[in-house]
Design an enzyme around this catalytic site. Structure first.
Site, PDB file in Angstrom:
ATOM      1  N   SER A 126      50.770  98.597 -11.127  1.00 23.12           N
ATOM      2  CA  SER A 126      49.473  97.990 -10.823  1.00 23.12           C
ATOM      3  C   SER A 126      49.554  97.092  -9.601  1.00 23.12           C
ATOM      4  O   SER A 126      50.544  96.391  -9.386  1.00 23.12           O
ATOM      5  CB  SER A 126      49.008  97.152 -12.022  1.00 23.12           C
ATOM      6  OG  SER A 126      47.969  96.291 -11.626  1.00 23.12           O
ATOM      7  N   TYR A 150      44.632  98.244  -4.728  1.00 24.28           N
ATOM      8  CA  TYR A 150      43.283  97.720  -4.506  1.00 24.28           C
ATOM      9  C   TYR A 150      43.170  97.438  -3.017  1.00 24.28           C
ATOM     10  O   TYR A 150      44.032  96.756  -2.460  1.00 24.28           O
ATOM     11  CB  TYR A 150      43.046  96.427  -5.297  1.00 24.28           C
ATOM     12  CG  TYR A 150      42.773  96.635  -6.767  1.00 24.28           C
ATOM     13  CD1 TYR A 150      41.898  97.622  -7.196  1.00 24.28           C
ATOM     14  CD2 TYR A 150      43.388  95.827  -7.723  1.00 24.28           C
ATOM     15  CE1 TYR A 150      41.643  97.807  -8.552  1.00 24.28           C
ATOM     16  CE2 TYR A 150      43.129  96.004  -9.071  1.00 24.28           C
ATOM     17  CZ  TYR A 150      42.256  96.998  -9.472  1.00 24.28           C
ATOM     18  OH  TYR A 150      42.003  97.178 -10.808  1.00 24.28           O
TER      19      TYR A 150
HETATM   20  C1  FNR Z   1      43.303  97.937 -16.522  1.00 27.01           C
HETATM   21  N1  FNR Z   1      43.087  98.947 -15.595  1.00 27.01           N
HETATM   22  C2  FNR Z   1      43.526  98.803 -14.305  1.00 27.01           C
HETATM   23  N2  FNR Z   1      43.334  99.801 -13.400  1.00 27.01           N
HETATM   24  C3  FNR Z   1      43.790  99.693 -12.149  1.00 27.01           C
HETATM   25  O1  FNR Z   1      43.598 100.601 -11.346  1.00 27.01           O
HETATM   26  N3  FNR Z   1      44.478  98.567 -11.768  1.00 27.01           N
HETATM   27  C4  FNR Z   1      44.702  97.538 -12.612  1.00 27.01           C
HETATM   28  O2  FNR Z   1      45.333  96.553 -12.250  1.00 27.01           O
HETATM   29  C5  FNR Z   1      44.193  97.625 -13.922  1.00 27.01           C
HETATM   30  N4  FNR Z   1      44.352  96.606 -14.808  1.00 27.01           N
HETATM   31  C6  FNR Z   1      43.933  96.744 -16.108  1.00 27.01           C
HETATM   32  C7  FNR Z   1      44.158  95.728 -17.023  1.00 27.01           C
HETATM   33  C8  FNR Z   1      43.805  95.896 -18.351  1.00 27.01           C
HETATM   34  C9  FNR Z   1      44.099  94.813 -19.342  1.00 27.01           C
HETATM   35  C10 FNR Z   1      43.214  97.109 -18.780  1.00 27.01           C
HETATM   36  C11 FNR Z   1      42.870  97.344 -20.226  1.00 27.01           C
HETATM   37  C12 FNR Z   1      42.959  98.106 -17.868  1.00 27.01           C
HETATM   38  C13 FNR Z   1      42.481 100.231 -16.023  1.00 27.01           C
HETATM   39  C14 FNR Z   1      43.548 101.198 -16.512  1.00 27.01           C
HETATM   40  O3  FNR Z   1      44.312 101.686 -15.452  1.00 27.01           O
HETATM   41  C15 FNR Z   1      42.882 102.410 -17.221  1.00 27.01           C
HETATM   42  O4  FNR Z   1      41.914 102.969 -16.384  1.00 27.01           O
HETATM   43  C16 FNR Z   1      42.267 102.008 -18.545  1.00 27.01           C
HETATM   44  O5  FNR Z   1      43.129 101.165 -19.266  1.00 27.01           O
HETATM   45  C17 FNR Z   1      41.930 103.226 -19.376  1.00 27.01           C
HETATM   46  O6  FNR Z   1      41.220 102.871 -20.538  1.00 27.01           O
HETATM   47  P1  FNR Z   1      41.933 102.778 -21.973  1.00 27.01           P
HETATM   48  O7  FNR Z   1      42.356 104.145 -22.353  1.00 27.01           O
HETATM   49  O8  FNR Z   1      43.068 101.835 -21.822  1.00 27.01           O
HETATM   50  O9  FNR Z   1      40.877 102.217 -22.873  1.00 27.01           O
END
Ligand code: FNR
Length: 420
Positions: A126, A150
């Site tokens: 991430s 990002y």
């Molecule tokens: C995320 N997600 C996310 N996506 C991303 O591109 N960069 C990030 O830093 C994060 N950080 C993040 C933190 C937390 C706590 C969550 C729950 C999610 C989104 C992640 O990559 C993914 O798309 C989702 O978690 C998918 O949904 P489910 O299956 O976890 O409900």
């Protein structure tokens, strides 16, 4: 490990009186993690945007499809292997990029990186990690990793992140498009808590030479608005300065560097002005494949092809960005039709068991990303907890695939499902 071995191990452990610490059922897994985590971590990790309808729909969308099992087809040892971005992978599972993992466990991304190695599952680092990509890569050997970006307001910073990702062996850049601003996260808002303001989830920034240069310049400017000073402000300030990875506590407090890093990050981390045309800049910075994460509309999927991207991830960011948006699994068929085989399509948002993976692949996804469940495993048991969550999901997938009458993932197609 094959599904039957893992399943047998669990039963034999149980026979010897050892009950699994990590529940196999995804709802119980979430509940167990909630019991362990702080209210702030729970809000941040479980929470979605607005009324959290999309969090619900991401699950319910899977219920609109049912598997119709077939019999007597020799399904011994089903094959879970796939090929993605020119790599042979043992299964169609990747670990989604999840920020601020230090809220779940002190070893955070490092524990996940190690679990990725022992289970053979690729890990998407991430942009908001708690441990730098270099530190995670250092424990991963040859195990496949990708970097999620990002796109900040500083193109130099974008370039620096991408160069670092290349240097530490990442095999692709995953550009997340759905978070040009932070969604309206009602659980975090209820606590007035944003982890980044506490200096959490900033490791990719504080370890970056371009960010440090930007910070030097930033600290030359007069300070902007500060929160009113209360005992709590001071406690949070001390926590944030302690978390700053380099230099002494006193030096960072006096120089304002730690708090400056947080202010600078808040000002530049996202860029709502981005458009498709900007992708050409990223393409010039790297020879790595670029995957666009957050694609839901078929027209955007077509644009990803037109703009020379190398893959898309159909995702609602776990329902954390646009409340009321289409769920990821319901968006998938439209994206698959639009892309027409020209790019690999991955899916995340709502993957909780083997049947979900089968439905996503039958509808045309090449692979899926696991999100929240591995964070629950991390909260409950560190590296071992993540490993168990992954092993459980892979065993469930292998058994469900075979019991549905398929010997390999390549046999899956929409006819394996019935719309409800
Ligand atoms: C995320 N997600 C996310 N996506 C991303 O591109 N960069 C990030 O830093 C994060 N950080 C993040 C933190 C937390 C706590 C969550 C729950 C999610 C989104 C992640 O990559 C993914 O798309 C989702 O978690 C998918 O949904 P489910 O299956 O976890 O409900």
């Amino acid at each position: 490990m094959r599904a039957l071995h893992w399943q047998r191990k669990i039963y034999l452990d149980g026979f010897a009186g050892k009950i699994p610490a990590i529940p196999a059922n995804s709802i119980q897994l979430e509940q167990a993690a909630v019991r362990k985590m702080t209210p702030e971590a729970t809000a941040y990790i479980l929470g979605g945007a607005g009324n959290e309808q999309t969090v619900v729909d991401n699950r319910q969308g899977f219920e609109h499809w049912q598997i119709v099992p077939r019999m007597l087809r020799n399904v011994e040892n089903p094959d879970l292997r796939i090929e993605l971005l020119g790599q042979q992978l043992p299964s169609p599972l990747l670990l989604a990029p999840i920020g601020v993992l230090e809220m779940a466990h002190p070893l955070a991304d490092l524990a996940v990186a190690r679990a990725a190695v022992t289970t053979g599952v690729p890990y998407i680092f991430s942009n908001q990690a708690s441990v730098s990509m270099e530190a995670c890569s250092a424990v991963m050997g040859e195990q496949m990793r990708l970097f999620q970006l990002y796109w900040s307001r500083s193109r130099d910073l974008v370039t620096s992140f991408v160069n670092r990702a290349e240097a530490c062996g990442c095999r692709a850049i995953v550009l997340t498009l759905d978070t040009t601003m932070l969604g309206w996260r009602t659980q975090d808002l209820a606590l007035g808590h944003l982890p980044f303001l506490h200096g959490k989830g900033l490791a990719q920034y504080t370890s970056d030479p371009v960010f440090q240069q930007l910070l030097d310049d930033f600290l030359q400017q007069p300070p902007t608005a500060r929160p009113s000073v209360t005992a709590t402000t001071l406690r949070h300030l001390i926590g944030a300065v302690r978390r700053y990875p380099t230099g002494s506590f006193l030096k960072n407090l006096r120089s304002g560097r730690a708090m400056g890093a947080i202010s600078l990050f808040s000002g530049i981390y996202s860029n709502p002005a981005l458009t498709w045309v900007d992708l050409a800049f990223l393409r010039e910075q790297t020879s790595l494949p670029i995957l666009l994460k957050g694609i839901l509309h078929p027209d955007d999927a077509r644009k990803a092809v037109d703009y020379g991207m190398n893959g898309v991830i159909v995702s609602t960011h776990g329902g954390r960005q646009v409340d009321g948006s289409i769920s990821a699994i319901e968006a998938l068929p439209g994206v698959v039709a639009a892309v027409n085989g020209q790019l690999p399509i991955l899916l995340d948002s709502g993957i909780r068991g083997g049947a979900d993976v089968i439905k996503a692949l039958a509808l045309g996804a090449k692979a899926v990303c696991l999100g929240r469940p591995y964070v629950y495993g991390l909260a409950l048991g560190g590296q071992e907890g993540v490993e168990t969550v992954i092993r459980n999901l892979l065993a469930d997938l292998e058994l469900t695939l075979g019991l549905s009458g398929y010997k390999s993932l390549a046999e899956l197609n929409p006819d394996c499902l019935r719309p409800v």
